[in-house]
Design a protein around this motif. Structure first.
Motif, PDB file in Angstrom:
ATOM      1  N   VAL A  19      56.145  39.297  44.562  1.00  0.00           N
ATOM      2  CA  VAL A  19      55.093  38.290  44.352  1.00  0.00           C
ATOM      3  C   VAL A  19      53.905  38.660  45.225  1.00  0.00           C
ATOM      4  O   VAL A  19      54.060  38.948  46.413  1.00  0.00           O
ATOM      5  CB  VAL A  19      55.587  36.868  44.704  1.00  0.00           C
ATOM      6  CG1 VAL A  19      54.451  35.863  44.607  1.00  0.00           C
ATOM      7  CG2 VAL A  19      56.733  36.468  43.795  1.00  0.00           C
ATOM      8  N   ALA A  20      52.722  38.642  44.623  1.00  0.00           N
ATOM      9  CA  ALA A  20      51.505  38.980  45.351  1.00  0.00           C
ATOM     10  C   ALA A  20      50.662  37.727  45.530  1.00  0.00           C
ATOM     11  O   ALA A  20      50.421  36.998  44.568  1.00  0.00           O
ATOM     12  CB  ALA A  20      50.722  40.034  44.591  1.00  0.00           C
ATOM     13  N   THR A  21      50.237  37.483  46.759  1.00  0.00           N
ATOM     14  CA  THR A  21      49.324  36.388  47.062  1.00  0.00           C
ATOM     15  C   THR A  21      47.963  37.013  47.325  1.00  0.00           C
ATOM     16  O   THR A  21      47.870  38.013  48.038  1.00  0.00           O
ATOM     17  CB  THR A  21      49.794  35.611  48.307  1.00  0.00           C
ATOM     18  OG1 THR A  21      51.130  35.148  48.080  1.00  0.00           O
ATOM     19  CG2 THR A  21      48.892  34.425  48.595  1.00  0.00           C
ATOM     20  N   VAL A  22      46.910  36.431  46.730  1.00  0.00           N
ATOM     21  CA  VAL A  22      45.578  37.022  46.812  1.00  0.00           C
ATOM     22  C   VAL A  22      44.587  36.026  47.402  1.00  0.00           C
ATOM     23  O   VAL A  22      44.646  34.826  47.115  1.00  0.00           O
ATOM     24  CB  VAL A  22      45.090  37.471  45.416  1.00  0.00           C
ATOM     25  CG1 VAL A  22      43.733  38.164  45.501  1.00  0.00           C
ATOM     26  CG2 VAL A  22      46.118  38.380  44.741  1.00  0.00           C
ATOM     27  N   GLY A  23      43.667  36.536  48.203  1.00  0.00           N
ATOM     28  CA  GLY A  23      42.600  35.718  48.761  1.00  0.00           C
ATOM     29  C   GLY A  23      41.421  36.584  49.138  1.00  0.00           C
ATOM     30  O   GLY A  23      41.404  37.781  48.856  1.00  0.00           O
ATOM     31  N   ILE A  24      40.436  35.971  49.777  1.00  0.00           N
ATOM     32  CA  ILE A  24      39.310  36.754  50.285  1.00  0.00           C
ATOM     33  C   ILE A  24      39.449  36.895  51.789  1.00  0.00           C
ATOM     34  O   ILE A  24      40.084  36.078  52.451  1.00  0.00           O
ATOM     35  CB  ILE A  24      37.941  36.141  49.910  1.00  0.00           C
ATOM     36  CG1 ILE A  24      37.727  34.756  50.510  1.00  0.00           C
ATOM     37  CG2 ILE A  24      37.766  36.123  48.393  1.00  0.00           C
ATOM     38  CD1 ILE A  24      36.308  34.197  50.340  1.00  0.00           C
ATOM     39  N   THR A  25      38.848  37.933  52.322  1.00  0.00           N
ATOM     40  CA  THR A  25      38.986  38.229  53.748  1.00  0.00           C
ATOM     41  C   THR A  25      38.100  37.304  54.588  1.00  0.00           C
ATOM     42  O   THR A  25      37.176  36.664  54.077  1.00  0.00           O
ATOM     43  CB  THR A  25      38.590  39.688  54.031  1.00  0.00           C
ATOM     44  OG1 THR A  25      37.198  39.846  53.706  1.00  0.00           O
ATOM     45  CG2 THR A  25      39.435  40.672  53.232  1.00  0.00           C
ATOM     46  N   ASP A  26      38.397  37.268  55.873  1.00  0.00           N
ATOM     47  CA  ASP A  26      37.557  36.507  56.800  1.00  0.00           C
ATOM     48  C   ASP A  26      36.113  36.998  56.729  1.00  0.00           C
ATOM     49  O   ASP A  26      35.175  36.208  56.754  1.00  0.00           O
ATOM     50  CB  ASP A  26      38.078  36.628  58.242  1.00  0.00           C
ATOM     51  CG  ASP A  26      39.170  35.615  58.535  1.00  0.00           C
ATOM     52  OD1 ASP A  26      39.105  34.495  57.993  1.00  0.00           O
ATOM     53  OD2 ASP A  26      40.078  35.948  59.301  1.00  0.00           O
ATOM     54  N   GLU A  72      50.242  38.818  36.295  1.00  0.00           N
ATOM     55  CA  GLU A  72      50.185  37.512  35.648  1.00  0.00           C
ATOM     56  C   GLU A  72      50.159  36.434  36.713  1.00  0.00           C
ATOM     57  O   GLU A  72      50.991  36.421  37.627  1.00  0.00           O
ATOM     58  CB  GLU A  72      51.408  37.309  34.747  1.00  0.00           C
ATOM     59  CG  GLU A  72      51.366  35.987  34.006  1.00  0.00           C
ATOM     60  CD  GLU A  72      52.551  35.804  33.052  1.00  0.00           C
ATOM     61  OE1 GLU A  72      52.903  34.638  32.804  1.00  0.00           O
ATOM     62  OE2 GLU A  72      53.109  36.809  32.585  1.00  0.00           O
ATOM     63  N   VAL A  73      49.186  35.520  36.597  1.00  0.00           N
ATOM     64  CA  VAL A  73      49.031  34.433  37.560  1.00  0.00           C
ATOM     65  C   VAL A  73      50.244  33.506  37.457  1.00  0.00           C
ATOM     66  O   VAL A  73      50.576  33.021  36.374  1.00  0.00           O
ATOM     67  CB  VAL A  73      47.726  33.645  37.302  1.00  0.00           C
ATOM     68  CG1 VAL A  73      47.624  32.440  38.240  1.00  0.00           C
ATOM     69  CG2 VAL A  73      46.511  34.563  37.453  1.00  0.00           C
ATOM     70  N   THR A  74      50.911  33.290  38.588  1.00  0.00           N
ATOM     71  CA  THR A  74      52.085  32.415  38.620  1.00  0.00           C
ATOM     72  C   THR A  74      51.787  31.093  39.322  1.00  0.00           C
ATOM     73  O   THR A  74      52.512  30.123  39.148  1.00  0.00           O
ATOM     74  CB  THR A  74      53.273  33.101  39.322  1.00  0.00           C
ATOM     75  OG1 THR A  74      52.872  33.462  40.651  1.00  0.00           O
ATOM     76  CG2 THR A  74      53.733  34.333  38.564  1.00  0.00           C
ATOM     77  N   GLU A  75      50.728  31.064  40.128  1.00  0.00           N
ATOM     78  CA  GLU A  75      50.384  29.848  40.854  1.00  0.00           C
ATOM     79  C   GLU A  75      48.937  29.940  41.300  1.00  0.00           C
ATOM     80  O   GLU A  75      48.456  31.016  41.661  1.00  0.00           O
ATOM     81  CB  GLU A  75      51.293  29.729  42.091  1.00  0.00           C
ATOM     82  CG  GLU A  75      51.168  28.428  42.833  1.00  0.00           C
ATOM     83  CD  GLU A  75      52.099  28.345  44.050  1.00  0.00           C
ATOM     84  OE1 GLU A  75      51.881  27.436  44.860  1.00  0.00           O
ATOM     85  OE2 GLU A  75      53.017  29.173  44.200  1.00  0.00           O
ATOM     86  N   ALA A  76      48.230  28.813  41.259  1.00  0.00           N
ATOM     87  CA  ALA A  76      46.878  28.722  41.807  1.00  0.00           C
ATOM     88  C   ALA A  76      46.930  27.734  42.959  1.00  0.00           C
ATOM     89  O   ALA A  76      47.705  26.781  42.933  1.00  0.00           O
ATOM     90  CB  ALA A  76      45.901  28.256  40.734  1.00  0.00           C
ATOM     91  N   LEU A  97      44.066  32.140  47.288  1.00  0.00           N
ATOM     92  CA  LEU A  97      43.497  31.709  46.013  1.00  0.00           C
ATOM     93  C   LEU A  97      44.523  31.604  44.893  1.00  0.00           C
ATOM     94  O   LEU A  97      44.609  30.604  44.210  1.00  0.00           O
ATOM     95  CB  LEU A  97      42.365  32.651  45.603  1.00  0.00           C
ATOM     96  CG  LEU A  97      41.203  32.714  46.600  1.00  0.00           C
ATOM     97  CD1 LEU A  97      40.213  33.802  46.205  1.00  0.00           C
ATOM     98  CD2 LEU A  97      40.508  31.371  46.708  1.00  0.00           C
ATOM     99  N   TRP A  98      45.296  32.672  44.685  1.00  0.00           N
ATOM    100  CA  TRP A  98      46.316  32.628  43.630  1.00  0.00           C
ATOM    101  C   TRP A  98      47.454  33.572  43.962  1.00  0.00           C
ATOM    102  O   TRP A  98      47.336  34.430  44.808  1.00  0.00           O
ATOM    103  CB  TRP A  98      45.718  32.944  42.258  1.00  0.00           C
ATOM    104  CG  TRP A  98      45.488  34.392  41.946  1.00  0.00           C
ATOM    105  CD1 TRP A  98      46.354  35.250  41.315  1.00  0.00           C
ATOM    106  CD2 TRP A  98      44.326  35.184  42.224  1.00  0.00           C
ATOM    107  NE1 TRP A  98      45.782  36.487  41.201  1.00  0.00           N
ATOM    108  CE2 TRP A  98      44.545  36.471  41.743  1.00  0.00           C
ATOM    109  CE3 TRP A  98      43.103  34.900  42.845  1.00  0.00           C
ATOM    110  CZ2 TRP A  98      43.609  37.504  41.854  1.00  0.00           C
ATOM    111  CZ3 TRP A  98      42.165  35.930  42.961  1.00  0.00           C
ATOM    112  CH2 TRP A  98      42.420  37.199  42.466  1.00  0.00           C
TER     113      TRP A  98
END
Length: 122
Positions: A19-26, A72-76, A97-98
């Motif tokens: 599972v990959a969690t994605v966001g933006i950096t500081d 595939e997006v699994t959670e937002a 983010l997702w």
């Protein structure tokens, strides 16, 4: 153990157990300033590496957040709908983010590690 990668477009992706969690950096959230809105992806949406997956809006500008890999997006992170500033206060934590199921983990090899990302933002 989770492994975190970075893109040159200032996204981070943390992979743990497929599972990959994605966001933006500081760095990215500092450049944007105070976020006022986050347009999240729909669960079930398939994204390709480089696609715009999320749009974040700050008092300064709107900015696209790109998918760092196919999946595939699994959670937002629906908490951001009520409190987009979570991205500012915890960009690499509660401000994710997702989450997505990766289609091809080999795509991660083209991403930066923490040292590479720090060198990139110089």
């Amino acid at each position: 153990m989770a492994k975190t990668y970075f893109t040159e477009d200032h996204e981070w992706i943390r992979v743990e157990g497929g599972v990959a969690t994605v966001g933006i950096t500081d760095y990215a959230q500092e450049q944007l300033g105070d976020l006022v809105f986050v347009e999240l992806p729909e669960v079930g949406r398939k994204v390709k590496k480089g696609d715009t997956a999320v749009v974040v809006e700050s008092v300064k500008a709107a900015s696209d957040v790109y998918a760092p890999a196919d999946g595939e997006v699994t959670e937002a992170n629906t908490a951001l709908s009520a409190d987009p500033a979570l991205v500012n206060s915890a960009a690499t934590g509660d401000g994710w983010l997702w989450k997505m199921k990766l289609a091809d983990e080999s795509q991660l090899s083209g991403l930066l590690d923490q040292a590479g990302y720090k060198a990139h933002i110089g």
